[in-house]
Design an enzyme around this catalytic site. Structure first.
Site, PDB file in Angstrom:
ATOM      1  N   HIS A   1       0.808  -1.227   0.000  1.00  0.00           N
ATOM      2  CA  HIS A   1       0.000   0.000   0.000  1.00  0.00           C
ATOM      3  C   HIS A   1       0.848   1.287   0.000  1.00  0.00           C
ATOM      4  CE1 HIS A   1      -3.464  -2.508   1.254  1.00  0.00           C
ATOM      5  NE2 HIS A   1      -2.654  -3.037   2.135  1.00  0.00           N
TER       6      HIS A   1
HETATM    7  O1  RIB Z   1      -4.761  -0.166   5.110  1.00  0.00           O
HETATM    8  C1  RIB Z   1      -3.383  -0.216   4.824  1.00  0.00           C
HETATM    9  C2  RIB Z   1      -2.632   0.792   5.617  1.00  0.00           C
HETATM   10  O2  RIB Z   1      -2.736   0.493   7.003  1.00  0.00           O
HETATM   11  C3  RIB Z   1      -1.117   0.789   5.328  1.00  0.00           C
HETATM   12  O3  RIB Z   1      -0.602   2.077   5.535  1.00  0.00           O
HETATM   13  C4  RIB Z   1      -0.578  -0.142   6.365  1.00  0.00           C
HETATM   14  O4  RIB Z   1       0.787   0.136   6.686  1.00  0.00           O
HETATM   15  C5  RIB Z   1      -1.449   0.182   7.533  1.00  0.00           C
HETATM   16  O5  RIB Z   1      -0.905   1.352   8.162  1.00  0.00           O
END
Ligand code: RIB
Ligand code: CA
Length: 309
Positions: free
Chosen positions: A239
């Site tokens: 992500h």
């Molecule tokens: O939903 C994904 C996010 O939540 C990413 O930033 C992961 O590192 C968690 O922080």
């Protein structure tokens, strides 16, 4: 001309991958790293930020600890995703990067104010630090070029059916950020769930011929266990690295310029980024929401970023 950024993070495996790419990207100038509670408690996310910066070989970029809990709610960590340490799957040595004495919120305000050109904030965890900076020093808004955040979802959430983790943990902070009038690129699950790194691509990273590539491969295997259990995927979404990639190459994502508000009151929907994709409200657009990604180009940029070590 490189883009000055402040990287705000709750490492977190994908945070670590993102920071490693940002640290060596010639297109970026990393002014500061600020940690926030999220994936794990603040002490752990801060130690992990120092560990990653040690691996990145950066000694002259300040790392400061930020908010230990959301503005109003209890902290919700996810050890089942990132482990007890927040960065399980690799045996880090002691960090060689010291912790800056400043609070992260003060550091963020200072480096934004001191920058000769507007700064891009890249928050990839809950938005508590960014919200606090805007509350403490609203005047910095004029010095923030854009906020490119990992968070939210126009469609399905990942912590609840409605909400993505970073927004879910601190909806009030997110509401402040989305309501601040600063240009926002929202790199949410709609795009990040399409930016997944396949096993063969992971092994190419392992074989880059440097310790960072080997470390990322090991961490990705550990991090991938959750996504295999939960989604049946053998290619986990990185992500936060997509948010960094979107700063480096905005053309990697396709965005929609729409209104986004954050639900803070819903029993079942708190943390929902309500994206008016069909323009059914009279609320003015306030964010560029990433809906599609050029996955292959992203993986190439991600891999090239790690090959710089
Ligand atoms: O939903 C994904 C996010 O939540 C990413 O930033 C992961 O590192 C968690 O922080
Ligand atoms: Ca994160």
């Amino acid at each position: 001309m490189s883009t000055p950024i402040v990287f705000d993070t709750d490492p977190g495996h994908d945070d670590a991958f993102a920071l490693l790419v940002a640290a060596r990207a010639p297109e970026l100038k990393l002014l500061a790293v600020t940690s926030v509670a999220g994936n794990q408690t603040l002490d752990k996310t801060t130690l992990n930020a120092r560990r990653v910066m040690t691996m990145a070989g950066l000694r002259d970029v300040p790392v400061a600890a930020g908010m230990a809990s959301p503005l109003l709610r209890a902290l919700h960590t996810v050890p089942h995703i990132h482990g007890v340490s927040g960065l399980d799957g690799y045996d880090f040595g002691p960090p060689e990067v010291e912790l800056a004495p400043e609070h992260a919120v003060d550091l963020m305000i200072r480096v934004v104010g001191e920058s000769p050109e507007p700064v891009t904030l890249v928050p990839v965890g809950p938005l508590t630090n960014v919200a606090m900076a805007l509350l403490r020093a609203p005047e910095i808004k004029d010095q923030v070029a854009r906020i490119v955040l990992m968070g939210g979802a126009a469609e399905l959430g990942n912590v609840t059916p409605a909400a993505e983790f970073n927004i879910y943990v601190d909806p009030e902070a997110a509401a402040i950020v989305f309501g601040a009038g600063i240009p926002i690129t929202m790199v949410g699950l709609d795009a990040t769930h399409k930016a997944r790194v396949r096993p063969a691509e992971r092994e190419r990273i392992r074989n880059l011929g440097n310790p960072v590539g080997q470390m990322v491969a090991e961490l990705m295997i550990w991090y991938g266990q959750f996504h295999r259990r939960k989604y049946g995927w053998d290619d986990p979404p990185v992500h936060d690295a997509l948010a960094v990639a979107a700063v480096i190459r905005p053309d990697l994502i396709e965005t929609r310029h729409v209104n986004v508000v954050v639900e803070t009151a819903g029993t079942y929907t708190a943390g929902r980024t309500v994206c008016d994709l069909r323009g059914v409200t009279d609320r003015a657009p306030n964010a560029d929401v990433a809906m599609e990604v050029n996955r292959e180009a992203f993986v190439e940029l991600f891999t090239e970023g790690l090959a710089r070590y």
